[in-house]
Design an enzyme around this catalytic site. Structure first.
Site, mmCIF file in Angstrom:
data_model
loop_
_atom_site.group_PDB
_atom_site.id
_atom_site.type_symbol
_atom_site.label_atom_id
_atom_site.label_comp_id
_atom_site.label_asym_id
_atom_site.label_seq_id
_atom_site.Cartn_x
_atom_site.Cartn_y
_atom_site.Cartn_z
ATOM 1 N N ASP A 194 0.893 -1.146 0.000
ATOM 2 C CA ASP A 194 0.000 0.000 0.000
ATOM 3 C C ASP A 194 0.932 1.196 0.000
ATOM 4 O O ASP A 194 1.574 1.482 1.015
ATOM 5 C CB ASP A 194 -0.870 -0.001 1.264
ATOM 6 C CG ASP A 194 -1.872 1.133 1.239
ATOM 7 O OD1 ASP A 194 -1.463 2.270 0.962
ATOM 8 O OD2 ASP A 194 -3.064 0.886 1.496
ATOM 9 N N HIS A 195 1.051 1.885 -1.147
ATOM 10 C CA HIS A 195 2.142 2.854 -1.246
ATOM 11 C C HIS A 195 1.993 4.021 -0.269
ATOM 12 O O HIS A 195 2.960 4.689 0.049
ATOM 13 C CB HIS A 195 2.354 3.325 -2.695
ATOM 14 C CG HIS A 195 1.380 4.359 -3.168
ATOM 15 N ND1 HIS A 195 0.103 4.040 -3.594
ATOM 16 C CD2 HIS A 195 1.489 5.703 -3.293
ATOM 17 C CE1 HIS A 195 -0.511 5.153 -3.961
ATOM 18 N NE2 HIS A 195 0.306 6.179 -3.792
ATOM 19 N N HIS A 257 -5.774 2.794 1.308
ATOM 20 C CA HIS A 257 -4.968 3.925 1.796
ATOM 21 C C HIS A 257 -5.585 4.602 3.028
ATOM 22 O O HIS A 257 -4.905 4.843 4.019
ATOM 23 C CB HIS A 257 -4.798 4.983 0.701
ATOM 24 C CG HIS A 257 -4.253 4.448 -0.587
ATOM 25 N ND1 HIS A 257 -3.312 3.443 -0.635
ATOM 26 C CD2 HIS A 257 -4.500 4.780 -1.882
ATOM 27 C CE1 HIS A 257 -2.999 3.201 -1.906
ATOM 28 N NE2 HIS A 257 -3.719 3.989 -2.678
HETATM 29 C C1 BG6 Z 1 -3.732 4.906 -6.277
HETATM 30 C C2 BG6 Z 1 -5.102 4.978 -6.901
HETATM 31 O O1 BG6 Z 1 -3.643 3.817 -5.400
HETATM 32 O O2 BG6 Z 1 -3.475 6.103 -5.558
HETATM 33 C C3 BG6 Z 1 -5.225 6.197 -7.794
HETATM 34 O O3 BG6 Z 1 -5.348 3.806 -7.643
HETATM 35 C C4 BG6 Z 1 -4.841 7.442 -7.028
HETATM 36 O O4 BG6 Z 1 -6.541 6.314 -8.305
HETATM 37 C C5 BG6 Z 1 -3.487 7.262 -6.368
HETATM 38 O O5 BG6 Z 1 -4.815 8.531 -7.931
HETATM 39 C C6 BG6 Z 1 -3.133 8.448 -5.485
HETATM 40 O O6 BG6 Z 1 -1.823 8.294 -5.038
HETATM 41 P P1 BG6 Z 1 -0.953 9.543 -4.626
HETATM 42 O O7 BG6 Z 1 0.328 8.958 -4.125
HETATM 43 O O8 BG6 Z 1 -0.780 10.384 -5.849
HETATM 44 O O9 BG6 Z 1 -1.729 10.257 -3.579
#
Ligand code: BG6
Length: 504
Positions: A194-195, A257
């Site tokens: 989960d980044h 997230h």
């Molecule tokens: C991803 C989603 O996990 O996270 C995307 O699939 C979203 O839809 C993105 O835009 C947002 O990531 P960040 O790091 O730009 O906030």
């Protein structure tokens, strides 16, 4: 020597053992935008082991030379910090290979296995392997099975597998996938990524809470009135209409997230920083969330979908006009959910989670709103806003404390002011990309910042009633203009709660 630095609360900068990372879905977007630039950046900082190798794989046929050339372009295009150093890149490229594989063809996986053995011999990677599933989710189960069938789930060194989100599409499919994965790998080999957990500011939630003496005593129902967790995006669905239309924002952002951020804000202090000590506490607070009854979904959740409008002065299409989206789609691009946590710390303190596409501003934050002073001594002041502590995750990462201060002058008048901490100002450098941290952790065998199966299962279980209720077509879609703060129903929802969404 310390036996386990994490148990001692120490996370040292370490270099992983030599290993090979195999990326399935190597011709996809994530590989070129995030994975390879992150690996390059680690190499530039000298954080990768000698002999580190990358094997790209997928259905596309290309040679290793082609793969290197493509990735070289990608690093030049997507590296966020600094310029590409050619000698570092040459060194990375020398350890890059490509081999086509197809889940319908077991032989191709045998060839992969042979290539990995060769790399072990030539580059000293000792059988240490990290597989990364960056493919469409429908391939996760077949890939797992094939790796198992050719014996790639074990080796003379360590074997780990990183699986991209979404892990499942609902509770049932999540369980089925988990079962298939755990038939081939053990839980400690599986890294569900989960980044958001790799974002520096998300990790800082734990530091703020548990490295300081002043916040934690206030971190409970006596002092906190409610919490809002927001992930607002200005982007629409871009080129991902076909995928997104099956998903919606509840699955895309909230199930993973936002729930992860929620657990870090709401969990009890862990006994140590060991992966399972932290993840046990996260799971424990998930278990305390009050289930949402199917017939009460409207009291706990609101959905919306964007119509055309303007974001940052640019006219944009409505969701239903996006490429590969059904013209009568009821997929939600806005969702807000209320969570109640039935435990001693949080009884009666609602947590509001909201996320959407095509809002006026990109911002992710956690706002903790405190109870008002019990008695207002300073009559005649402007109505005071309650104290709040905001953790800004992105952009402009930082922390803001809002409180009342005396307006200069003879009369005693109070005005709301902010006390600000900004990462860039205090530390003067940009935080590393989330993928750098997470890839390095997976190579080091540290799964603290990855989702454990039980927690993923709980998040699906909690959201199932909402997902079920939202199967029903939404008659009023689209219900918010692009570039606005969401549907009016969402404002009304908070109004019924006796609260307001924060203006960001
Ligand atoms: C991803 C989603 O996990 O996270 C995307 O699939 C979203 O839809 C993105 O835009 C947002 O990531 P960040 O790091 O730009 O906030």
């Amino acid at each position: 020597m310390m036996e386990n630095p994490l148990r001692e609360g120490l996370r040292l900068e370490r270099t992983p053992e030599p290993c090979t990372m195999v990326i399935f879905g190597a011709s996809g977007d994530l590989t070129k935008r995030k994975l390879v630039p992150a690996l390059y950046s680690l190499a530039q900082q000298n954080l990768l082991p000698g002999g580190f190798s990358i094997v790209g794989s997928g259905r596309t046929t290309m040679s290793s030379e082609d793969f290197r050339a493509r990735m070289g372009e990608a690093v030049n295009e997507f590296l966020e910090v600094g310029a590409v150093d050619n000698s570092v890149w040459e060194n990375c490229a020398a350890g890059m290979f490509y081999i086509p594989t197809d889940v319908k063809d077991q032989e191709s996986f045998k060839s992969l296995s042979e290539l990995l053995t060769q790399i072990d011999q030539q580059r000293g990677t000792s059988g240490n392997r990290l597989f990364y599933f960056s493919t469409p989710p429908s391939l996760y189960a077949p890939l797992t099975q094939l790796l198992g069938s050719v014996g790639l789930n074990r080796s003379t060194g360590w074997t780990r597998v990183i699986i991209e989100k979404p892990f499942g599409h609902d509770l049932e499919s999540m369980r089925a996938l988990n079962k298939e994965v755990l038939e081939v790998f053990t839980e400690d080999q599986v890294y569900r990524i989960d980044h958001y957990l790799g974002k520096e500011t998300v990790q800082n939630i734990l530091v703020l809470r548990f490295a300081n003496g002043i916040f934690e005593p206030l971190w409970n129902r006596r002092y906190i009135e409610h919490v809002q967790i927001t992930a607002a995006e200005t982007l629409g669905v871009e080129a991902r209409g076909g995928y997104y239309d099956q998903i919606g924002v509840l699955r895309d952002m909230i199930q993973n997230h936002l729930f992860q951020i929620f657990t870090l804000v709401a969990m009890e202090p862990p006994a140590s920083l060991e992966a399972n000590a932290v993840r046990d506490e996260k799971t424990k607070v998930m278990r305390a969330i009050r289930p949402i009854a199917r017939e009460q979904v409207d009291q706990f959740a609101v959905r919306g979908q964007y119509a055309k409008g303007a974001v940052n002065g640019q006219s944009v299409e409505g969701y239903r006009e996006e490429k590969n989206v059904r013209p009568d789609s009821s997929t939600e691009t806005y969702a807000a959910v209320k969570l109640l946590v039935d435990n001693w710390r949080w009884a009666d303190v609602p947590f509001y989670l909201r996320s959407a596409k095509r809002l006026p501003k990109r911002v992710t934050e956690v706002a903790v709103q405190f109870r008002s002073a019990p008695h207002l001594l300073f009559k005649g002041s402007e109505p005071l806003q309650p104290n709040s502590l905001t953790l800004r995750i992105q952009p402009d990462a930082g922390i803001t404390l809002r409180f009342g201060a005396k307006l200069p002058g003879q009369a005693v008048k109070v005005r709301t002011v902010n006390m600000d901490f900004r990462y860039v100002t205090s530390f003067g450098k940009k935080s590393p990309d989330a993928y750098e941290r997470l890839l390095l952790d997976a190579m080091l065998g540290d799964s603290t910042l990855f989702a454990r199966g039980d927690m993923v299962e709980l998040s699906w279980r909690l959201l199932m009633p909402v997902l079920d209720a939202w199967q029903k077509p939404a008659k009023d879609f689209p219900n918010y203009e692009s570039g606005s703060w969401g549907p009016k129903e969402s404002g009304e929802f908070m109004h019924r709660e006796g609260r307001r969404w924060r203006r960001l």
